[in-house]
Design a protein around this motif. Structure first.
Motif, short mmCIF file in Angstrom:
data_model
loop_
_atom_site.label_atom_id
_atom_site.label_comp_id
_atom_site.label_asym_id
_atom_site.label_seq_id
_atom_site.Cartn_x
_atom_site.Cartn_y
_atom_site.Cartn_z
N ASP A 30 0.83 -1.21 0.00
CA ASP A 30 0.00 0.00 0.00
C ASP A 30 0.87 1.26 0.00
N ARG A 51 -8.39 -2.58 -3.48
CA ARG A 51 -8.07 -3.25 -2.21
C ARG A 51 -8.98 -2.82 -1.07
N TYR A 52 -9.38 -1.55 -1.06
CA TYR A 52 -9.98 -1.01 0.15
C TYR A 52 -11.42 -0.51 0.03
N ASP A 55 -13.93 -2.45 2.35
CA ASP A 55 -13.69 -2.21 3.78
C ASP A 55 -14.10 -0.81 4.18
N LYS A 93 1.79 3.56 8.00
CA LYS A 93 0.96 2.55 7.36
C LYS A 93 -0.21 3.23 6.67
N ARG A 95 -3.21 1.85 5.83
CA ARG A 95 -4.55 1.44 6.26
C ARG A 95 -5.11 2.32 7.38
N GLN A 177 -12.17 -5.14 12.10
CA GLN A 177 -11.16 -4.68 11.15
C GLN A 177 -9.79 -5.31 11.42
N ASP A 183 -2.42 0.98 15.58
CA ASP A 183 -3.13 1.52 14.42
C ASP A 183 -4.48 2.11 14.81
#
Length: 217
Positions: A30, A51-52, A55, A93, A95, A177, A183
């Motif tokens: 990512d 990818r996201y 979600d 990160k 995400r 999640q 995170d």
């Protein structure tokens, strides 16, 4: 504003959701995709969307309980990702960063509208009852093991729904999640230690409520 992407342009963009992805994009992390996007590679954004998008849609739906609005904010999230591409720090990160954007958009939308209750965590579970509310049963009349597990999940969901909104949010991030405390802290604007303490207290509270209501998990 030259070079920026509007929501309308984003919705009409020819994203790889509708065509073959470049192998190089699929193999990148990512964070590498964000670097590529910063350097002008639109395919990188398309791969991140692939990818996201699901979600992030479910994430927004948890707050908004509005299908169309959640879809709109999912699109807006990726517009914000594109706009902020030059400011993204690849040492972070992706995400938690993108979920933080989606969360802020969702909370801002809730402030503009009449408050609504967050989605019941029970709705994350698959339905295993008939229209009459009765458990589906196997041929010999005994509930299948899978359906018994569903009953346990329902009991857990009822307990989770008894939590306040902030605690449900923490549980959703940690257990649905699958995010680490570090995170989660980045998403909700807290510290890792505070999140770990909060999770411990939430789980202790859920155990006590489970014993009190005989919903042994």
């Amino acid at each position: 504003m030259g070079g920026e992407m509007s929501s309308a342009a984003f919705r009409g963009a020819d994203l790889p959701a509708n065509r073959a992805h470049c192998v190089d994009e699929v193999q990148k992390t990512d964070e590498e995709l964000m670097v590529a996007l910063r350097e002008g590679d639109r395919e990188a954004l398309a791969e991140l969307v692939r990818r996201y998008q699901r979600d992030i849609f479910r994430f927004c739906q948890h707050y908004l309980r509005d299908f169309e609005l959640a879809r709109e904010l999912t699109q807006e999230t990726f517009v914000r990702v594109y706009v902020a591409r030059q400011r993204f720090d690849e040492a972070r990160k992706f995400r938690p960063w993108v979920l933080c954007i989606a969360r802020n958009l969702s909370l801002n939308e809730l402030k503009r509208k009449k408050p609504v209750r967050m989605e019941l965590l029970e709705e994350y579970a698959s339905v295993a009852r008939g229209p009459d509310g009765e458990l589906h049963r196997s041929a010999d009349g005994i509930p299948d093991q899978e359906l018994m597990e569903k009953e346990r999940r329902d009991a857990l969901a009822r307990l989770l729904d008894s939590l306040d909104a902030e605690s449900r949010e923490i549980v959703m991030l940690r257990f649905f999640q699958k995010m680490a405390a570090k995170d989660i802290a980045e998403v909700v604007g807290s510290t890792e230690g505070a999140v770990r303490t909060r999770i411990h207290r939430i789980l202790k509270s859920l155990r006590e409520k489970s014993l009190a209501t005989k919903d042994h998990l």
